[in-house]
Design a protein around this motif. Structure first.
Motif, mmCIF file in Angstrom:
data_model
loop_
_atom_site.group_PDB
_atom_site.id
_atom_site.type_symbol
_atom_site.label_atom_id
_atom_site.label_comp_id
_atom_site.label_asym_id
_atom_site.label_seq_id
_atom_site.Cartn_x
_atom_site.Cartn_y
_atom_site.Cartn_z
ATOM 1 N N PRO A 163 0.782 -1.241 0.000
ATOM 2 C CA PRO A 163 0.000 0.000 0.000
ATOM 3 C C PRO A 163 0.812 1.288 0.000
ATOM 4 C CG PRO A 163 0.224 -0.777 2.245
ATOM 5 C CD PRO A 163 0.950 -1.779 1.369
ATOM 6 N N TYR A 164 2.122 1.229 0.175
ATOM 7 C CA TYR A 164 2.889 2.421 0.524
ATOM 8 C C TYR A 164 2.866 3.481 -0.569
ATOM 9 C CZ TYR A 164 4.526 -1.175 3.723
ATOM 10 O OH TYR A 164 4.585 -2.197 4.636
ATOM 11 N N LEU A 165 3.328 3.126 -1.757
ATOM 12 C CA LEU A 165 3.372 4.116 -2.833
ATOM 13 C C LEU A 165 1.973 4.449 -3.346
ATOM 14 C CD1 LEU A 165 5.567 5.722 -4.211
ATOM 15 C CD2 LEU A 165 5.760 3.916 -5.924
ATOM 16 N N ASP A 166 1.092 3.493 -3.284
ATOM 17 C CA ASP A 166 -0.299 3.731 -3.670
ATOM 18 C C ASP A 166 -0.888 4.882 -2.851
ATOM 19 O OD1 ASP A 166 -2.758 3.151 -4.986
ATOM 20 O OD2 ASP A 166 -3.404 1.915 -3.301
ATOM 21 N N GLU A 167 -0.639 4.893 -1.548
ATOM 22 C CA GLU A 167 -1.166 5.964 -0.698
ATOM 23 C C GLU A 167 -0.549 7.314 -1.034
ATOM 24 O OE1 GLU A 167 -0.751 4.861 3.381
ATOM 25 O OE2 GLU A 167 -2.090 3.121 3.203
ATOM 26 N N VAL A 168 0.740 7.332 -1.361
ATOM 27 C CA VAL A 168 1.394 8.585 -1.749
ATOM 28 C C VAL A 168 0.768 9.144 -3.016
ATOM 29 C CG1 VAL A 168 3.563 9.606 -2.543
ATOM 30 C CG2 VAL A 168 3.566 7.987 -0.636
ATOM 31 N N LEU A 169 0.556 8.302 -3.997
ATOM 32 C CA LEU A 169 -0.004 8.759 -5.265
ATOM 33 C C LEU A 169 -1.450 9.230 -5.103
ATOM 34 C CD1 LEU A 169 1.610 5.952 -7.390
ATOM 35 C CD2 LEU A 169 2.082 8.386 -7.669
ATOM 36 N N LEU A 170 -2.164 8.652 -4.165
ATOM 37 C CA LEU A 170 -3.508 9.141 -3.862
ATOM 38 C C LEU A 170 -3.460 10.502 -3.179
ATOM 39 C CD1 LEU A 170 -5.303 5.924 -2.565
ATOM 40 C CD2 LEU A 170 -5.959 7.260 -4.570
ATOM 41 N N ASP A 171 -2.529 10.663 -2.236
ATOM 42 C CA ASP A 171 -2.444 11.903 -1.466
ATOM 43 C C ASP A 171 -1.889 13.064 -2.286
ATOM 44 O OD1 ASP A 171 -3.461 10.690 0.777
ATOM 45 O OD2 ASP A 171 -1.511 10.343 1.730
ATOM 46 N N PHE A 172 -1.073 12.753 -3.294
ATOM 47 C CA PHE A 172 -0.409 13.800 -4.082
ATOM 48 C C PHE A 172 -0.632 13.554 -5.576
ATOM 49 C CE2 PHE A 172 1.847 13.646 -0.079
ATOM 50 C CZ PHE A 172 2.014 14.984 0.248
ATOM 51 N N PRO A 173 -1.839 13.819 -6.072
ATOM 52 C CA PRO A 173 -2.123 13.533 -7.484
ATOM 53 C C PRO A 173 -1.278 14.350 -8.459
ATOM 54 C CG PRO A 173 -3.924 14.765 -6.463
ATOM 55 C CD PRO A 173 -3.019 14.335 -5.362
ATOM 56 N N GLN A 174 -0.686 15.457 -8.011
ATOM 57 C CA GLN A 174 0.157 16.265 -8.896
ATOM 58 C C GLN A 174 1.624 15.864 -8.844
ATOM 59 O OE1 GLN A 174 -1.375 20.003 -7.036
ATOM 60 N NE2 GLN A 174 -1.552 20.700 -9.155
ATOM 61 N N LEU A 175 1.981 14.975 -7.938
ATOM 62 C CA LEU A 175 3.377 14.571 -7.788
ATOM 63 C C LEU A 175 3.751 13.562 -8.864
ATOM 64 C CD1 LEU A 175 5.988 14.601 -5.988
ATOM 65 C CD2 LEU A 175 4.991 12.622 -4.791
ATOM 66 N N VAL A 176 4.819 13.847 -9.595
ATOM 67 C CA VAL A 176 5.365 12.901 -10.569
ATOM 68 C C VAL A 176 6.348 11.995 -9.835
ATOM 69 C CG1 VAL A 176 6.718 12.638 -12.681
ATOM 70 C CG2 VAL A 176 5.062 14.518 -12.467
ATOM 71 N N VAL A 177 6.116 10.699 -9.899
ATOM 72 C CA VAL A 177 6.936 9.716 -9.189
ATOM 73 C C VAL A 177 7.552 8.754 -10.195
ATOM 74 C CG1 VAL A 177 6.941 7.843 -7.500
ATOM 75 C CG2 VAL A 177 5.529 9.873 -7.104
ATOM 76 N N ILE A 178 8.838 8.477 -10.021
ATOM 77 C CA ILE A 178 9.530 7.493 -10.847
ATOM 78 C C ILE A 178 10.050 6.399 -9.930
ATOM 79 C CG2 ILE A 178 11.420 7.063 -12.455
ATOM 80 C CD1 ILE A 178 11.024 10.358 -12.740
ATOM 81 N N GLY A 179 9.574 5.189 -10.145
ATOM 82 C CA GLY A 179 10.005 4.043 -9.367
ATOM 83 C C GLY A 179 11.142 3.328 -10.062
ATOM 84 N N GLY A 180 12.304 3.338 -9.443
ATOM 85 C CA GLY A 180 13.474 2.726 -10.043
ATOM 86 C C GLY A 180 13.675 1.287 -9.612
ATOM 87 N N HIS A 181 14.419 0.544 -10.411
ATOM 88 C CA HIS A 181 14.783 -0.858 -10.144
ATOM 89 C C HIS A 181 13.609 -1.809 -10.386
ATOM 90 C CE1 HIS A 181 18.302 1.065 -8.783
ATOM 91 N NE2 HIS A 181 18.584 0.366 -7.698
ATOM 92 N N VAL A 182 12.661 -1.392 -11.200
ATOM 93 C CA VAL A 182 11.631 -2.246 -11.804
ATOM 94 C C VAL A 182 10.516 -2.655 -10.845
ATOM 95 C CG1 VAL A 182 11.218 -4.499 -12.920
ATOM 96 C CG2 VAL A 182 13.159 -3.086 -13.639
#
Length: 272
Positions: A163-182
């Motif tokens: 749930p961790y990154l899912d919650e961040v993306l919900l809380d910050f819809p304008q934040l561009v996130v790049i998840g590295g290492h696949v």
């Protein structure tokens, strides 16, 4: 190779970084020595693979600075045509983190921020990250993080997407996130986030492209062609090692160009 290549996950280590005990497993797997590569070797590794620009990150952990933002700024200033800076912050100093992101973006021209969750043993939905997320949105730069298991002998759980990154993306819809290492072994979770959130991207750092999970390659060929970026994790893996069997992916011309450089140029707002 004639494609324009941008490597979105690099570091130019110093001896302080190379002395970290958690590097032991990576050194064992890669055969690297505990010696920081000289800058000419880094440029040579980029040239070997045709990498035009490398995004070089600072590192900060619970025990202090490993590679400082100012060290990265000096590298970029010396080779502005070859490198762009990615800042890092001290999660235990939220006000200082906001000020540092503003300084790095406004004064030093950095193009992103990276914090590695396993280094802190804190998942990205921890409250200590949130001021940095706000600063990234305000300064219009992406937040880079690591997803999936860890090569270093540290807990992998902070890199689990849901749930961790899912919650961040919900809380910050304008934040561009790049998840590295696949994101292995949680690829279904990674791809579900990429389909759910238009501002979430994946980079392939730490993987030779012929070892990428088949479901990710399929995504890159189709609707995900605008969402996956090339990264190496140099010096642990060189760009040439990563790209040696690029043709095996079967990417079309558009998907290949976007993967190698087009997506990075757009997401990090790099100059043409």
């Amino acid at each position: 190779m004639t494609d324009e290549i941008i490597d979105v996950w690099m570091q130019q280590p110093n001896q302080r970084f190379m002395a970290q005990p958690w590097l032991e497993s990576l050194l064992r797997w890669t055969g690297m020595e505990r010696t920081a590569p000289p800058l000419p070797a880094t440029l040579g590794a980029m040239d070997e693979a045709g990498v035009r620009v490398g995004l070089v990150s600072a590192w900060h952990g619970p025990n202090g600075v490993l590679i400082s933002n100012d060290e990265v700024a000096g590298l970029v200033a010396g080779h502005p045509d070859r490198f762009a800076g990615v800042a890092t912050v001290d999660l235990t100093d939220p006000v200082g983190a906001v000020r540092e992101i503003r300084r790095c973006v406004r004064d030093l021209g950095f193009v992103g921020v990276r914090v590695v969750p396993w280094l802190w043993n804190l998942p990205p939905n921890d409250r200590r990250y949130y001021p940095a997320y706000v600063a990234c949105v305000e300064e219009d730069v992406p937040f880079c993080t690591q997803i999936g298991h860890t090569g270093p002998l540290c807990p992998s759980e902070p890199g689990r997407p849901i749930p961790y990154l899912d919650e961040v993306l919900l809380d910050f819809p304008q934040l561009v996130v790049i998840g590295g290492h696949v994101g292995y072994p949680w690829l279904p979770e990674v791809l579900s986030l990429a389909r759910k959130y238009p501002n979430f991207h994946i980079d392939t750092s730490a993987y030779a492209v012929h070892r990428l999970p088949p479901e990710l390659v399929e995504y890159m060929r189709g609707r995900g062609r605008t969402r996956v970026l090339f990264g190496s994790n140099y010096p642990m893996v060189t760009p040439a090692q990563c790209l040696k069997r690029l043709d095996d992916l079967g990417l079309g011309a558009e998907a290949r160009e976007l993967f190698l450089g087009g997506n990075a140029r757009r997401v990090f707002s790099l100059p043409v």
